[in-house]
Each structure stands twice: as C-alpha cells, then as structure tokens.
Design a protein around this motif. Structure first.
Motif, mmCIF file in Angstrom:
data_model
loop_
_atom_site.group_PDB
_atom_site.id
_atom_site.type_symbol
_atom_site.label_atom_id
_atom_site.label_comp_id
_atom_site.label_asym_id
_atom_site.label_seq_id
_atom_site.Cartn_x
_atom_site.Cartn_y
_atom_site.Cartn_z
ATOM 1 N N THR A 1 1.044 -0.921 -0.293
ATOM 2 C CA THR A 1 -0.076 -0.118 -0.044
ATOM 3 C C THR A 1 0.515 1.318 0.357
ATOM 4 O O THR A 1 1.604 1.406 0.491
ATOM 5 C CB THR A 1 -0.538 0.300 1.163
ATOM 6 N N PRO A 2 0.787 2.347 -0.548
ATOM 7 C CA PRO A 2 1.893 3.672 -1.095
ATOM 8 C C PRO A 2 1.707 4.770 0.448
ATOM 9 O O PRO A 2 0.237 4.155 0.542
ATOM 10 C CB PRO A 2 0.902 4.146 -2.091
ATOM 11 N N LEU A 3 2.076 5.095 0.816
ATOM 12 C CA LEU A 3 2.268 6.135 1.621
ATOM 13 C C LEU A 3 1.490 6.674 1.201
ATOM 14 O O LEU A 3 1.437 7.162 0.023
ATOM 15 C CB LEU A 3 3.704 6.716 2.047
ATOM 16 N N GLY A 4 0.970 7.421 1.921
ATOM 17 C CA GLY A 4 0.459 8.918 1.352
ATOM 18 C C GLY A 4 -1.154 8.320 0.898
ATOM 19 O O GLY A 4 -2.287 9.267 1.175
ATOM 20 N N THR A 5 -2.075 7.358 1.100
ATOM 21 C CA THR A 5 -3.136 7.417 0.503
ATOM 22 C C THR A 5 -3.580 7.133 1.268
ATOM 23 O O THR A 5 -3.412 6.579 1.996
ATOM 24 C CB THR A 5 -2.841 5.528 -0.480
ATOM 25 N N PRO A 6 -5.404 7.485 1.060
ATOM 26 C CA PRO A 6 -6.417 7.603 1.844
ATOM 27 C C PRO A 6 -6.802 6.253 2.148
ATOM 28 O O PRO A 6 -6.662 4.757 1.146
ATOM 29 C CB PRO A 6 -7.379 8.310 1.475
ATOM 30 N N VAL A 7 -7.478 5.597 3.484
ATOM 31 C CA VAL A 7 -7.485 3.973 3.539
ATOM 32 C C VAL A 7 -8.928 4.190 4.594
ATOM 33 O O VAL A 7 -9.114 4.557 5.558
ATOM 34 C CB VAL A 7 -6.669 3.164 4.686
ATOM 35 N N TRP A 8 -9.300 3.857 4.012
ATOM 36 C CA TRP A 8 -11.168 2.987 4.695
ATOM 37 C C TRP A 8 -10.907 2.004 5.265
ATOM 38 O O TRP A 8 -10.920 0.968 4.803
ATOM 39 C CB TRP A 8 -12.139 3.270 3.036
ATOM 40 N N VAL A 9 -10.998 2.390 5.979
ATOM 41 C CA VAL A 9 -11.602 1.606 7.455
ATOM 42 C C VAL A 9 -12.438 -0.044 7.758
ATOM 43 O O VAL A 9 -13.477 1.537 8.504
ATOM 44 C CB VAL A 9 -10.102 1.341 8.579
ATOM 45 N N VAL A 10 -12.619 -0.957 7.837
ATOM 46 C CA VAL A 10 -13.849 -1.352 8.670
ATOM 47 C C VAL A 10 -13.327 -2.105 9.863
ATOM 48 O O VAL A 10 -13.095 -3.743 9.091
ATOM 49 C CB VAL A 10 -14.705 -1.601 7.898
ATOM 50 N N GLY A 11 -13.256 -2.588 10.890
ATOM 51 C CA GLY A 11 -13.023 -3.027 12.181
ATOM 52 C C GLY A 11 -13.876 -3.239 13.668
ATOM 53 O O GLY A 11 -13.938 -2.027 13.761
ATOM 54 N N GLY A 12 -13.927 -4.584 13.856
ATOM 55 C CA GLY A 12 -15.013 -4.594 15.052
ATOM 56 C C GLY A 12 -16.322 -4.181 14.965
ATOM 57 O O GLY A 12 -16.537 -3.984 13.463
ATOM 58 N N PRO A 13 -17.027 -3.679 15.943
ATOM 59 C CA PRO A 13 -18.610 -3.958 15.653
ATOM 60 C C PRO A 13 -18.839 -2.688 15.065
ATOM 61 O O PRO A 13 -19.890 -2.086 14.767
ATOM 62 C CB PRO A 13 -18.852 -4.184 16.997
ATOM 63 N N SER A 14 -17.749 -1.279 15.297
ATOM 64 C CA SER A 14 -18.376 -0.014 15.227
ATOM 65 C C SER A 14 -17.003 1.429 13.927
ATOM 66 O O SER A 14 -17.361 2.130 14.052
ATOM 67 C CB SER A 14 -18.516 0.947 16.513
ATOM 68 N N LEU A 15 -15.917 0.504 14.307
ATOM 69 C CA LEU A 15 -15.166 1.322 13.648
ATOM 70 C C LEU A 15 -15.494 1.179 12.006
ATOM 71 O O LEU A 15 -14.891 0.389 11.382
ATOM 72 C CB LEU A 15 -13.548 0.611 13.659
ATOM 73 N N PHE B 1 -9.816 -0.701 2.560
ATOM 74 C CA PHE B 1 -10.203 -0.445 1.103
ATOM 75 C C PHE B 1 -9.427 0.646 1.168
ATOM 76 O O PHE B 1 -9.288 1.592 1.509
ATOM 77 C CB PHE B 1 -11.787 0.490 1.020
ATOM 78 N N VAL B 2 -8.440 0.477 0.164
ATOM 79 C CA VAL B 2 -7.143 1.308 -0.798
ATOM 80 C C VAL B 2 -7.949 2.441 -1.406
ATOM 81 O O VAL B 2 -8.765 2.390 -2.266
ATOM 82 C CB VAL B 2 -6.333 1.072 -0.980
ATOM 83 N N LEU B 3 -7.800 3.866 -1.061
ATOM 84 C CA LEU B 3 -8.716 4.613 -2.273
ATOM 85 C C LEU B 3 -7.655 5.201 -2.878
ATOM 86 O O LEU B 3 -6.306 6.062 -2.150
ATOM 87 C CB LEU B 3 -9.186 6.355 -1.227
ATOM 88 N N LEU B 4 -7.652 4.907 -4.372
ATOM 89 C CA LEU B 4 -5.669 5.050 -5.488
ATOM 90 C C LEU B 4 -6.050 6.631 -5.686
ATOM 91 O O LEU B 4 -7.816 6.814 -6.651
ATOM 92 C CB LEU B 4 -5.754 3.688 -6.138
ATOM 93 N N PRO B 5 -5.185 7.301 -6.227
ATOM 94 C CA PRO B 5 -5.593 8.743 -6.474
ATOM 95 C C PRO B 5 -5.693 8.681 -8.385
ATOM 96 O O PRO B 5 -5.253 7.615 -8.941
ATOM 97 C CB PRO B 5 -4.411 9.502 -6.764
ATOM 98 N N LYS B 6 -7.279 8.541 -9.123
ATOM 99 C CA LYS B 6 -7.246 8.684 -10.165
ATOM 100 C C LYS B 6 -6.168 9.015 -11.159
ATOM 101 O O LYS B 6 -5.392 10.433 -11.059
ATOM 102 C CB LYS B 6 -8.781 9.287 -11.295
#
Length: 367
Positions: free
Chosen positions: A305-319, A362-367
């Motif tokens: 995963t490239p540094l600087g990229t936004p990352v959507w994290v889905v973890g545990g019951p509520s994160l 989920f990694v958000l990659l620049p278009k």
C-alpha cells in the motif's frame, strides 16, 4: 519517526500475513461511508501532501502492481485538497471525485500509541535505563536494491574487514555493548517502559525538571523482531483470548527483575532514537515524514500500500472511518494489515493495547 511501529497486540504474540484481493468498488459499497466525519481526515491528508509535494514526481511511495503510486500521482488531488472547505459534504465529494476505491481483503487491525516515560538527562539510582542514539557505525541496507525477490526487506549491521557483520543484539546492548560511548540520550526509570517505547517507535519522556523530550525512530539494529507474547503463549501463561499489551505488562511487573529482563532479552531487535522538535499538541512523525493524527493515521505494509493514500477501515463492531497511510511497522505485513494510531496518554494506551479486530481495508487510489 521512521516507524518500527509494531502492533501492540498481534505483534507481541505474532501475526499472520494476508495476500491481496484487489477489486474496485463503488464508494456506496464502503460500509459506513456516508456516516463518517470524513472532514476529520483532511488535515492528515494535507500533512501528507506537504511532504509528498517536496518529493520528485517519480519518487515511489510504495505499493505493487495495480496499487503502485508515485509522488506525481498525488499532485492534482493534493492541489485540490489545499483549497477544500473542511465540511463533510465537501470532503466526501472530493474523495469520490478524485479517487477510486479498491477492496484489498481482510486481516488484523491493531493499534499503537505514543507513550510517555519518566526520565533524567543523567543517570541516578532511580533512572538507570538508557535510551540510545544511533551509533555512527551502524549501516542500514535495503536488500531490495540487490535482489528483486527481497523488495521491501531491510537489514543493518556494521562493516568490518570489508564485510557486513551483525550489530550487537538487545541482550548484548543490555549487557553493556554500547557503554562508555556517550550514546545515551536520556535515562528512564523503568526498563519495561523503555522496552514498550521501542515497540511503539516514538514517545515522550518527561524529565525531572518538567521539560518533555520528544523522541522518534532513528534506526534498528538489524536483528529480527521476536514477539515476547509468543513466549508467554507457548509457556501457557497467557492464551490468545487473554493476550493484550496490558496482560504482558502485568506479567513483567509481577516477575522478578531478572525474569523480566530475560524475557525482554529474547527479542534481539533494538531501536535507536533521535530527539524531535515537535509541539506538545502534535503527534509523532510517521514513516512518510508527516505528523500522525489520532484515529486518522494508519501504519501499513508499504510494499503493498503506497504511503499517503487514504484508507477506509472497517474494523470491529463499530469502527468505520477514513484514515491516511502515513506509517509503517516491522510486523505490518500484507495488503490488508494495518495499525491504527490512537494518540498519546493513558486513554490512547488503553485503546491501542486492547485493539485486535478483524478488519476490511479499502485503499483509495488517486485517479
């Protein structure tokens, strides 16, 4: 810090590596995407942009295959982010228009924090455990520069007679291998606190005169990391259900000084520090060189995963929240493995020490 940041729980007990399962998804498929206060991630993203903007456009930020990105890939989104109103609607529209979301699979989410220790600039009966600066003879080697199949792997040592030799291990350093050389930055009052500071990779030391010394990662001695929690599991002292940073610390506190020292010495890896001139309200520096933001910065495997990229994290019951990849970790391996920075202070330590959740990334990659 160039983080040798290690997940506070899985890392202590050993971790698994998950392979990538990359597929593009719509933002509407991100669980909780419409509910997160995504504008809270903008400051972290902008701090990354400040660092990336000083890099040559061709500089690799990490990642492999379809995930690979360079500094130049972030030029347009970083320019747009600088002018963006800090509202959730504007931030959500920005990320949806400038990035594509990719599911990379699931793995373990752990937490890390910036600890605060008690120390003195000079040793005394109470402050007897040193934290060391990087020895000048220590040589770091990027093994990937010599062999493609070693990409992302590093080692360190010292050169003698034209050959690279192992640097002293933790046990050897604890026995005095570096004594008398003036490498001690500060002396702290608890060897267990010093050990966990090395696991976190950076921290604060409150000195006897009231000043606070900020320390960041400088180097590592090149020895492999051994999770001391694994030894307690194998001995039947702890179980995977009871494993946590707090449980390991409790065992060390109850042990004799000799038993505690022997267990910590089983981890041959040793971290060297450097002083940082940072405001008290600012987080430590991550591997990217940007200050970390509590709850919005994550450590990732930069070979995936490239540094600087936004990352959507889905973890545990509520994160369910947007973070930014700004750090790395010695045991963060795999495209879906992450370590969430929780901040500093007792509450952050408590949260990080007990965080061990199955998570989707989920990694958000620049278009």
């Amino acid at each position: 810090m160039r983080s040798w940041v290690l997940g506070a729980v899985v890392l202590l007990a050993g971790c698994s590596e998950a392979g990538p399962d990359l597929r593009q998804v719509a933002f509407s498929e991100l669980p909780g995407w419409r509910q997160d206060r995504v504008a809270q991630a903008l400051p972290a993203f902008r701090r990354s942009c400040e660092v990336i903007g000083r890099m040559p456009a061709e500089r690799s930020l990490g990642g492999e295959g379809a995930l690979a990105r360079t500094a130049g890939d972030f030029a347009a989104p970083c320019a747009a982010a600088a002018q963006l109103p800090e509202t959730d609607d504007a931030a959500r529209d920005f990320f949806e228009s400038r990035f594509t979301a990719h599911a990379v699979g699931s793995d373990t989410l752990t937490g890390y924090y910036e600890p605060e220790l008690r120390g003195s600039p000079t040793p005394d009966a109470r402050h007897a455990t040193p934290l060391h600066a990087r020895p000048p003879e220590l040589v770091e080697v990027d093994l990937g520069a010599f062999a493609g199949d070693l990409r992302g792997r590093r080692t360190a040592g010292l050169v003698r007679d034209g050959r690279l030799h192992p640097f002293p291990s933790r046990a050897e350093i604890m026995a005095g291998a570096l004594d008398g050389r003036g490498l001690e930055l500060v002396w702290v009052d608890d060897p267990v606190d010093a050990f966990f500071l090395q696991i976190q990779g950076s921290g604060r030391v409150r000195l006897t005169d009231g000043r606070v010394l900020r320390l960041g990662y400088a180097a590592q001695n090149g020895h492999p990391y051994y999770a001391i929690g694994r030894a307690l599991l194998e001995a039947g002292v702890l179980t995977r259900e009871t494993m946590s940073m707090q449980a390991i610390r409790a065992w060390l506190a109850a042990a004799t000084p000799e038993e505690a020292a022997a267990l910590m010495a089983r981890n041959p890896s040793y971290i060297f520090f450097r002083p940082l001139d940072l405001p008290a309200e600012q987080g430590p520096l991550g591997a990217l060189g940007a200050p970390l933001t509590p709850g919005r910065s994550v450590a990732v495997d930069r070979t995936r995963t490239p540094l600087g990229t936004p990352v959507w994290v889905v973890g545990g019951p509520s994160l369910r929240q947007l973070t930014v990849a700004q750090d790395t970790g010695g045991a963060i391996r795999g495209a879906a493995r992450a370590d969430l920075f929780t901040g500093w202070g007792e509450a952050a330590a408590e949260q990080a020490g007990r965080m061990r959740d199955r998570a989707e990334l989920f990694v958000l990659l620049p278009k």
